[in-house]
Write an enzyme that holds these catalytic residues in place. Structure first.
Site, mmCIF file in Angstrom:
data_model
loop_
_atom_site.group_PDB
_atom_site.id
_atom_site.type_symbol
_atom_site.label_atom_id
_atom_site.label_comp_id
_atom_site.label_asym_id
_atom_site.label_seq_id
_atom_site.Cartn_x
_atom_site.Cartn_y
_atom_site.Cartn_z
ATOM 1 N N HIS A 72 0.827 -1.212 0.000
ATOM 2 C CA HIS A 72 0.000 0.000 0.000
ATOM 3 C C HIS A 72 0.858 1.257 0.000
ATOM 4 C CE1 HIS A 72 0.393 0.899 4.409
ATOM 5 N NE2 HIS A 72 0.447 -0.411 4.529
ATOM 6 N N GLU A 223 -5.056 1.401 2.749
ATOM 7 C CA GLU A 223 -4.896 0.276 3.661
ATOM 8 C C GLU A 223 -4.932 0.720 5.119
ATOM 9 O OE1 GLU A 223 -2.823 -2.664 6.203
ATOM 10 O OE2 GLU A 223 -2.305 -0.570 5.805
ATOM 11 N N HIS A 324 4.311 2.147 13.453
ATOM 12 C CA HIS A 324 3.429 3.304 13.552
ATOM 13 C C HIS A 324 3.992 4.386 14.472
ATOM 14 C CE1 HIS A 324 -0.605 1.637 11.790
ATOM 15 N NE2 HIS A 324 0.451 1.371 11.032
#
Length: 388
Positions: A72, A223, A324
């Protein structure tokens, strides 16, 4: 086929270029154009969906039973929730990431009237003003704000600048590529996966590798918000391998080196036979690997299955420390993934029944069971035991 040589300089340069293009979910047109141009330079015609997901097909000996690889292009980001009376902006996240990692981030805000630079700050950011409260304030998106680097000292100033609710924020990646192979940056999820796929394609193109079936190179644009590959899989695709990040952390078996296979994520186990084939290719080609299970994770493959695609799925990953957040990976894992992709794309088809969307039980796969290992009794000698 011998293991192909992966151009790691190209891989690194491509990753740097991708990281330099802001592409939070909802603001991906520029990165779509970049990847489309690179695919065409590598010899593949490109198709785009209306919203910009990419499909590029490298032809094989057959088009039916095609294999697909997917990464993605979109990343985490933020969006303006409302304009504050102090001239700053309240934010909500795009994707699932902690406000801990937002604090102090430099960012670009995209409005209809132009782009503005700014910094995400805690509501109480000055130690000279708030003393110890800077360390005791709550953490969360309700407790940060964007300070825009423009003359904005009240809501009327923000209105004058053309900043509006819903404007999208791209977070600076701040990448570092170290001589020892480590790469540190935001948004390695999943720009590193995209770079891996392009590096694998380059190696196959230069070696003029032939494949038994068509290979679909897919790049999705949403995504991070769960949409992913929900509308890009065609009916001639039999298997889908997602290339994404693994979760290197305490209690996980992922690694920043080699290939990490996800055996399951929060949506359940991946396909037994496809994953087994990929593992065996690692063994055959001396590619380092390990296996892991991800509890709080989903990828493009999950969205494809949920949308109704009847495909076998697998997830191959590069281990990411602090996913993340400020992420760290190693070039060894990226190279290993590219090597596995080239080996898989050129490997023989082992389940010819998958050429058809539906068929009878003849040729359907079998899984080894405990019964297959037991000594047969006279009454069971003629039973149809599962093959091992």
């Amino acid at each position: 086929m011998t293991r192909l040589n992966i151009d790691t300089d190209y891989l690194a340069d491509t990753l740097k270029a991708l990281l330099a293009i802001p592409s939070p979910t909802g603001y991906t047109d520029t990165v779509v154009r970049y990847v489309s141009a690179e695919l065409e330079r590598l010899g593949l015609p490109v198709e785009l969906t209306r919203r910009g997901a990419i499909r590029a097909i490298r032809r094989g000996h057959q088009d039916r039973g095609a294999r697909a690889l997917v990464s993605h292009l979109d990343t985490l980001g933020a969006q303006v929730k409302y304009l504050k009376e102090n001239g700053r902006l309240s934010l909500v996240p795009i994707g699932n990431w902690s406000a801990r990692f937002a604090e102090g981030a430099r960012a670009t805000l995209f409005s209809y009237s132009g782009a503005y630079r700014g910094t995400i700050l805690p509501l109480k950011s000055s130690g000279h003003t708030f003393n110890d409260e800077i360390d005791t304030s709550p953490i969360g998106w309700d407790h940060v704000e964007l300070r825009v680097d423009a003359l904005a000292f009240g809501k009327p100033d923000l209105d004058r600048l053309g900043i509006e609710v819903g404007d999208i924020l791209a977070i600076d990646p701040q990448p570092e590529f170290l001589d020892n192979g480590f790469i540190i940056s935001r948004h390695l999820d999943n720009k590193a996966g995209v770079a891996v796929m392009l590096a694998a394609l380059k190696a196959m193109t230069e070696a003029e590798v032939e494949t038994p079936v068509d290979i679909h190179w897919l790049f999705t644009i949403a995504e991070e918000v769960g949409v992913g590959a929900s509308s890009i899989i065609t009916h001639d695709v039999a298997s889908l391998v997602a290339v994404d990040n693994g979760t290197t952390a305490p209690g996980q078996n992922s690694s920043e080196f080699g290939v990490t296979f996800s055996m399951a994520d929060q949506t359940g186990p991946f396909d037994y036979h496809l994953t087994k084939k990929l593992v065996e290719l690692c063994q055959e080609h001396d590619i380092r690997y390990q296996k892991d299970v991800f509890r709080y994770y989903r990828s493009d493959s999950a969205s494809a299955i949920e949308a109704g695609a009847d495909v076998r799925t697998a997830l191959i990953t590069f281990g990411v420390d602090s996913s993340h957040g400020y992420e760290r990976i190693h070039m060894h894992a990226l190279r290993s993934l590219a090597e596995l992709i080239t080996a898989y794309a050129s490997s023989p088809v082992e389940i010819p029944r998958d050429y058809e969307e539906t068929a009878g039980v003849s040729g359907f796969t079998r899984q080894p069971t405990a019964e297959a290992e037991q000594t047969l009794t006279p009454d069971a000698e003629n039973t149809d035991l599962p093959q091992t």
